[in-house]
Design an enzyme around this catalytic site. Structure first.
Site, PDB file in Angstrom:
ATOM      1  N   THR A 220      26.482  28.609  40.089  1.00  0.00           N
ATOM      2  CA  THR A 220      27.545  27.821  40.723  1.00  0.00           C
ATOM      3  C   THR A 220      27.470  26.360  40.290  1.00  0.00           C
ATOM      4  OG1 THR A 220      27.669  29.222  42.646  1.00  0.00           O
ATOM      5  CG2 THR A 220      28.186  26.930  43.021  1.00  0.00           C
ATOM      6  N   ARG A 248      34.440  39.950  48.454  1.00  0.00           N
ATOM      7  CA  ARG A 248      33.325  39.186  49.042  1.00  0.00           C
ATOM      8  C   ARG A 248      33.553  37.683  48.824  1.00  0.00           C
ATOM      9  NH1 ARG A 248      29.377  35.331  46.877  1.00  0.00           N
ATOM     10  NH2 ARG A 248      27.502  35.470  48.126  1.00  0.00           N
ATOM     11  N   VAL A 249      33.357  36.903  49.856  1.00  0.00           N
ATOM     12  CA  VAL A 249      33.468  35.448  49.735  1.00  0.00           C
ATOM     13  C   VAL A 249      32.119  34.837  50.086  1.00  0.00           C
ATOM     14  CG1 VAL A 249      34.602  33.384  50.640  1.00  0.00           C
ATOM     15  CG2 VAL A 249      35.942  35.469  50.282  1.00  0.00           C
ATOM     16  N   GLY A 250      31.656  33.924  49.250  1.00  0.00           N
ATOM     17  CA  GLY A 250      30.356  33.288  49.489  1.00  0.00           C
ATOM     18  C   GLY A 250      30.487  31.985  50.260  1.00  0.00           C
ATOM     19  N   ASP A 251      29.458  31.176  50.162  1.00  0.00           N
ATOM     20  CA  ASP A 251      29.439  29.906  50.914  1.00  0.00           C
ATOM     21  C   ASP A 251      30.241  28.804  50.240  1.00  0.00           C
ATOM     22  OD1 ASP A 251      27.497  30.024  48.816  1.00  0.00           O
ATOM     23  OD2 ASP A 251      26.643  28.152  49.570  1.00  0.00           O
ATOM     24  N   GLY A 272      23.172  28.885  45.914  1.00  0.00           N
ATOM     25  CA  GLY A 272      22.130  29.826  46.312  1.00  0.00           C
ATOM     26  C   GLY A 272      22.753  31.105  46.850  1.00  0.00           C
ATOM     27  N   HIS A 273      21.943  31.863  47.526  1.00  0.00           N
ATOM     28  CA  HIS A 273      22.375  33.150  48.063  1.00  0.00           C
ATOM     29  C   HIS A 273      23.354  32.917  49.225  1.00  0.00           C
ATOM     30  CE1 HIS A 273      20.978  37.498  49.011  1.00  0.00           C
ATOM     31  NE2 HIS A 273      22.251  37.309  49.262  1.00  0.00           N
ATOM     32  N   GLY A 274      24.644  32.990  48.903  1.00  0.00           N
ATOM     33  CA  GLY A 274      25.709  32.552  49.801  1.00  0.00           C
ATOM     34  C   GLY A 274      25.656  33.066  51.229  1.00  0.00           C
TER      35      GLY A 274
END
Ligand code: ASP
Length: 354
Positions: A220, A248-251, A272-274
């Site tokens: 990212t 899927r939507v991350g942070d 990072g890991h959302g």
């Protein structure tokens, strides 16, 4: 007459005194993702290539700030450089979903107005960061997703591309590897599975954890900046995580999780890991620790990244900047592409822990 002139002069002087000039504090900080980035994993050529794009992003953003542009304009310019580079997981070079598609997320926020904009799951917008800005500036909304967001971007006159534009062989191979690992995983016996069960803290099932194995390089991109008006801005753009499920939507596009800016505290962009970053409301938590607990930028960002995130198994890092030009770039992974440039043009780009 003389009195009127005197009054005007006094007024002008007091306006100048109150509108502080931050020209000597202008700063821009970027990240290009965190994860398993070690010297052993990189060739010198790769290292040089990453450094070149990161330096270019810093320069583009810095030039805007130097010329008196806004922090938002600088964030947009720096992020676009990284979106256009296939090296980063944003724009061209984004990772693939389990269906073999590229679904992109991005967001921005400005610290003086607390205005924000975001897009999630767009598939045809060349520079998702521009779409996020358009949502903020030209719609009554904060976030738009999927087809609607793509259509809105088109109506806004943004550059639209065929989804194949985002394809890169490296990312496609990464998807195949991630899928293969999933397959391998399914072949394990229950016993082997439990032996391998490494990350119970994340709260994810072992199968879910594996989906993201390939995503251990979170490529990212993000940027935070302070302009001469003393305004902070933050932006983040991503393809998400390799082998993520459709939709899927991350942070990254979630204001308060992956991105946050407030002149009273700081500007933050995360990588990072959302899922874990959403659950930890990372970016706003850093701001809240400064606002309510009076922690410094360094204390707040390190507490969240090195303690709170670690406690729930959330791998990654943030870049953060306050109104005094203080910079913090903590990460709990092995590496994070990162860099900054200050008012005097002093810049630094780093990749590894040391
Ligand atoms: N935070 C991003 C996401 O979960 C991934 C990354 O940082 O690379 O979508």
């Amino acid at each position: 007459m003389k009195i009127t002139r005197l009054l005007i002069l006094l007024l002008a002087l007091s306006v100048k005194a109150f509108s502080q000039d931050y020209s000597d504090k202008i700063t821009l900080v970027i990240h290009g993702g965190a994860g398993t980035i070690t010297r052993a994993n990189m060739t010198p050529e790769q290292e040089t290539a990453y450094q070149a794009v990161l330096n270019n992003a810093l320069q583009q953003g810095h030039q805007i700030l130097k010329k008196g542009g806004t922090s938002l304009e600088a964030v947009e310019a720096a992020i676009m450089v990284m979106e256009d580079s296939p090296l980063f997981n944003a724009g061209k070079g984004a990772v693939f979903t389990s269906e073999g598609k590229n679904e992109l997320d991005a967001s921005v926020m400005v610290g003086n107005t607390l205005k924000a904009g975001a897009v999630a799951g767009v598939t045809t917008v060349k520079n998702p960061i521009k779409a996020a800005i358009a949502v903020m500036d030209n719609s009554p909304h904060v976030m738009m997703a999927g087809k609607g967001a793509d259509l809105f971007a088109k109506q806004q006159g943004l550059q639209i591309v065929d989804p194949s534009y985002f394809y890169t062989e490296t990312r496609y191979k990464a998807l195949q590897r991630a899928k293969a690992e999933e397959k391998v995983e399914l072949d394990h016996t229950e016993n082997e599975k439990s032996k391998l069960k490494k990350a119970p803290k994340t709260g994810l099932k072992y199968e879910e954890e594996l989906i993201f194995t390939e995503g251990k390089k979170f490529g990212t991109v993000g940027c935070v900046a302070l302009d001469k008006f003393g305004n902070l801005a933050a932006g983040t753009s991503t393809g998400g995580m390799t082998n993520k499920k459709y939709g899927r939507v991350g942070d990254a596009p979630i204001i308060g999780a992956g991105t946050y800016a407030n002149n009273a505290t700081c500007a933050v962009s995360a990588t990072g890991h959302g899922e874990l970053f959403i659950r930890s409301v990372v970016a706003h938590d850093i701001s809240a620790l400064m606002e309510y607990k009076r922690l410094s930028l360094k204390e707040a960002s390190e507490l969240v990244v090195m303690k709170k995130l670690v406690d729930i198994g959330g791998e990654g890092g943030v870049i953060a900047l306050d109104r005094n030009g203080n910079i913090s770039m903590p990460f709990n992974s092995e590496g994070m592409y990162r860099g900054y440039i200050t008012a005097d043009g002093k810049s630094e780009v780093k990749i590894y822990k040391d």
